[in-house]
Design a protein around this motif. Structure first.
Motif, short mmCIF file in Angstrom:
data_model
loop_
_atom_site.label_atom_id
_atom_site.label_comp_id
_atom_site.label_asym_id
_atom_site.label_seq_id
_atom_site.Cartn_x
_atom_site.Cartn_y
_atom_site.Cartn_z
N SER A 26 -0.09 11.29 -5.68
CA SER A 26 -0.08 12.66 -4.60
C SER A 26 0.32 13.51 -6.52
O SER A 26 0.02 15.13 -6.55
CB SER A 26 1.65 12.41 -4.64
OG SER A 26 2.63 13.54 -4.74
N ARG B 281 0.62 -0.03 -1.70
CA ARG B 281 0.19 1.53 -1.52
C ARG B 281 1.41 2.56 -1.66
O ARG B 281 1.30 3.84 -1.90
CB ARG B 281 0.61 1.08 0.31
CG ARG B 281 -0.31 0.27 0.83
CD ARG B 281 -1.60 0.64 1.18
NE ARG B 281 -2.80 -0.50 0.16
CZ ARG B 281 -3.42 -0.02 -0.92
NH1 ARG B 281 -3.31 0.96 -1.45
NH2 ARG B 281 -4.36 -1.32 -0.67
N VAL B 282 2.72 2.28 -2.12
CA VAL B 282 3.64 3.31 -2.62
C VAL B 282 3.24 3.48 -4.16
O VAL B 282 3.33 5.49 -4.20
CB VAL B 282 5.23 2.46 -2.61
CG1 VAL B 282 6.23 3.50 -3.65
CG2 VAL B 282 5.78 2.73 -1.78
N GLU C 293 -0.56 3.77 -4.71
CA GLU C 293 -1.49 4.72 -3.94
C GLU C 293 -1.44 6.11 -4.06
O GLU C 293 -1.82 7.48 -4.34
CB GLU C 293 -2.29 3.97 -3.58
CG GLU C 293 -3.04 4.87 -2.79
CD GLU C 293 -3.90 4.20 -1.45
OE1 GLU C 293 -5.00 4.92 -1.17
OE2 GLU C 293 -3.14 4.33 -0.27
N LYS C 294 -0.16 6.56 -2.89
CA LYS C 294 0.68 7.76 -2.75
C LYS C 294 1.58 8.00 -3.72
O LYS C 294 0.71 9.82 -4.09
CB LYS C 294 2.13 7.25 -1.74
CG LYS C 294 0.93 6.98 -0.39
CD LYS C 294 2.36 6.54 0.54
CE LYS C 294 1.67 6.04 1.88
NZ LYS C 294 3.28 6.18 2.84
N GLU C 295 1.66 8.05 -4.98
CA GLU C 295 2.19 8.49 -6.30
C GLU C 295 0.68 8.82 -6.78
O GLU C 295 1.48 9.99 -7.27
CB GLU C 295 3.10 7.02 -7.26
CG GLU C 295 3.45 7.83 -7.64
CD GLU C 295 4.65 7.33 -8.79
OE1 GLU C 295 4.57 7.01 -10.07
OE2 GLU C 295 5.46 5.69 -8.37
#
Length: 117
Positions: free
Chosen positions: A28, A20-21, A23-25
């Motif tokens: 972004s 999930r981290v 994915e966010k990166e």
């Protein structure tokens, strides 16, 4: 036995959190690329096309005999010779391609991305 199951569950949660981290990166970075493209290239090209339209109107007036040729009109002829281009920032797209589309959980977002590539 319960300790082993708990350890496996904690490991699974940790792995999911890492995904999930990531994915966010990736998302972004895509947003930053799109924003950069819009600000640095698309808005520039819009401005150039508006200037081209103004030049076209002067040239049409000249062609129609509404105005008389003078040296200052040469700028308008030259303006139309400047090419416009678009070179998107591709690093974030390459990162997503390398990581795989399955990293994106939101199916609507994933489908919209796929439709536009």
């Amino acid at each position: 036995m319960i300790g082993i199951l708990l350890a496996l569950q904690v490991k699974n949660w940790n792995e999911e959190r890492k995904v999930r981290v990531l994915e966010k990166e990736v998302l972004s970075n895509l947003l930053i690329s799109l924003s950069s493209d819009a600000e640095n290239q698309i808005n520039y090209n819009i401005g150039r096309l508006k200037a081209d339209l103004m030049s076209i109107n002067y040239i049409k007036q000249l062609r129609n005999g509404d105005i008389i040729y003078n040296d200052s009109l040469d700028v308008h002829f030259g303006c139309l010779m400047i090419s416009k281009g678009f070179s998107p920032e591709l690093n974030a797209y390459g990162e997503l391609e390398n990581r795989g589309m399955e990293i994106i959980r939101n199916s609507e977002l994933k489908n919209r991305y796929i439709e536009n590539i």
